[in-house]
Motif scaffolding. Structure first.
Motif, mmCIF file in Angstrom:
data_model
loop_
_atom_site.group_PDB
_atom_site.id
_atom_site.type_symbol
_atom_site.label_atom_id
_atom_site.label_comp_id
_atom_site.label_asym_id
_atom_site.label_seq_id
_atom_site.Cartn_x
_atom_site.Cartn_y
_atom_site.Cartn_z
ATOM 1 N N HIS A 1 45.289 -40.777 3.562
ATOM 2 C CA HIS A 1 45.918 -40.484 2.182
ATOM 3 C C HIS A 1 44.925 -39.853 1.424
ATOM 4 O O HIS A 1 43.561 -40.417 1.452
ATOM 5 N N SER A 2 44.847 -38.942 0.535
ATOM 6 C CA SER A 2 43.690 -38.557 -0.314
ATOM 7 C C SER A 2 43.558 -39.334 -1.592
ATOM 8 O O SER A 2 42.439 -39.306 -2.109
ATOM 9 N N THR A 3 44.685 -39.978 -1.971
ATOM 10 C CA THR A 3 44.199 -40.922 -2.999
ATOM 11 C C THR A 3 45.278 -42.285 -2.852
ATOM 12 O O THR A 3 46.310 -42.218 -2.442
ATOM 13 N N VAL A 4 44.455 -43.202 -3.288
ATOM 14 C CA VAL A 4 44.976 -44.681 -3.296
ATOM 15 C C VAL A 4 45.023 -45.383 -4.745
ATOM 16 O O VAL A 4 43.865 -45.273 -5.303
ATOM 17 N N ILE A 5 46.123 -45.859 -5.206
ATOM 18 C CA ILE A 5 46.086 -46.338 -6.470
ATOM 19 C C ILE A 5 46.516 -47.795 -6.625
ATOM 20 O O ILE A 5 47.530 -48.267 -5.951
ATOM 21 N N TYR A 6 45.836 -48.461 -7.279
ATOM 22 C CA TYR A 6 46.184 -49.941 -7.047
ATOM 23 C C TYR A 6 46.387 -50.551 -8.482
ATOM 24 O O TYR A 6 45.417 -49.914 -9.432
ATOM 25 N N GLU A 7 47.367 -50.813 -9.036
ATOM 26 C CA GLU A 7 47.820 -51.500 -10.265
ATOM 27 C C GLU A 7 47.900 -52.977 -10.245
ATOM 28 O O GLU A 7 48.600 -53.604 -9.783
ATOM 29 N N GLY A 8 46.971 -53.423 -10.931
ATOM 30 C CA GLY A 8 46.380 -54.971 -10.894
ATOM 31 C C GLY A 8 47.852 -55.617 -11.866
ATOM 32 O O GLY A 8 47.717 -56.836 -11.428
ATOM 33 N N ALA A 9 48.215 -55.081 -12.612
ATOM 34 C CA ALA A 9 49.403 -55.716 -13.542
ATOM 35 C C ALA A 9 50.388 -56.242 -12.575
ATOM 36 O O ALA A 9 50.985 -57.216 -12.775
ATOM 37 N N THR A 10 50.696 -55.266 -11.702
ATOM 38 C CA THR A 10 52.173 -55.631 -10.758
ATOM 39 C C THR A 10 51.682 -55.792 -9.360
ATOM 40 O O THR A 10 52.310 -56.082 -8.408
ATOM 41 N N GLY A 11 50.240 -55.441 -8.970
ATOM 42 C CA GLY A 11 50.019 -55.850 -7.732
ATOM 43 C C GLY A 11 50.448 -54.428 -6.730
ATOM 44 O O GLY A 11 50.440 -54.532 -5.427
ATOM 45 N N LEU A 12 50.666 -53.549 -7.457
ATOM 46 C CA LEU A 12 51.452 -52.424 -6.699
ATOM 47 C C LEU A 12 50.079 -51.377 -6.113
ATOM 48 O O LEU A 12 49.248 -51.009 -6.690
ATOM 49 N N LEU A 13 50.400 -51.112 -4.752
ATOM 50 C CA LEU A 13 49.574 -50.362 -4.203
ATOM 51 C C LEU A 13 50.364 -48.998 -3.578
ATOM 52 O O LEU A 13 51.161 -49.118 -2.889
ATOM 53 N N GLY B 1 35.464 -40.567 -5.150
ATOM 54 C CA GLY B 1 35.585 -40.796 -6.739
ATOM 55 C C GLY B 1 36.589 -42.216 -6.770
ATOM 56 O O GLY B 1 37.239 -42.518 -6.150
ATOM 57 N N CYS B 2 36.054 -42.832 -8.050
ATOM 58 C CA CYS B 2 36.662 -43.976 -8.108
ATOM 59 C C CYS B 2 36.919 -44.030 -9.826
ATOM 60 O O CYS B 2 35.935 -43.885 -10.597
ATOM 61 N N THR B 3 38.210 -44.511 -10.065
ATOM 62 C CA THR B 3 38.215 -44.507 -11.748
ATOM 63 C C THR B 3 38.985 -45.762 -11.904
ATOM 64 O O THR B 3 39.625 -46.253 -11.095
ATOM 65 N N VAL B 4 38.608 -46.653 -13.062
ATOM 66 C CA VAL B 4 39.180 -47.890 -13.374
ATOM 67 C C VAL B 4 39.705 -47.727 -14.769
ATOM 68 O O VAL B 4 38.857 -47.251 -15.573
ATOM 69 N N GLU B 5 41.029 -47.603 -14.900
ATOM 70 C CA GLU B 5 41.688 -47.921 -16.411
ATOM 71 C C GLU B 5 42.169 -49.150 -16.661
ATOM 72 O O GLU B 5 43.009 -49.538 -16.097
ATOM 73 N N TRP B 6 41.712 -49.502 -17.915
ATOM 74 C CA TRP B 6 42.139 -51.067 -17.906
ATOM 75 C C TRP B 6 43.220 -50.943 -18.881
ATOM 76 O O TRP B 6 43.511 -50.231 -19.891
ATOM 77 N N GLN B 7 44.187 -51.712 -18.571
ATOM 78 C CA GLN B 7 45.617 -51.890 -19.499
ATOM 79 C C GLN B 7 45.518 -53.331 -19.683
ATOM 80 O O GLN B 7 46.232 -54.229 -19.010
#
Length: 50
Positions: A34-46, A13-19
């Motif tokens: 890992h079952s889930t990987v989250i990348y936050e583009g605003a902070t570059g946090l993985l 599964g892949c979801t993209v939420e725009w902030q």
């Protein structure tokens, strides 16, 4: 983030939420360390969830 090359993983599964202009991308993996990987583009946090 070790283990991704140790055994094959499938993206289930892949979801993209725009902030604003920054995406928050959530990948669901099957067969990975890992079952889930989250990348936050605003902070570059993985981050990962077990």
């Amino acid at each position: 983030m070790t283990g991704f090359d140790a055994r094959p993983a499938a993206v289930t599964g892949c979801t993209v939420e725009w902030q604003g202009l920054d995406p928050k991308i959530t990948l669901s993996l099957k067969g990975a360390t890992h079952s889930t990987v989250i990348y936050e583009g605003a902070t570059g946090l993985l981050s990962t969830l077990p």
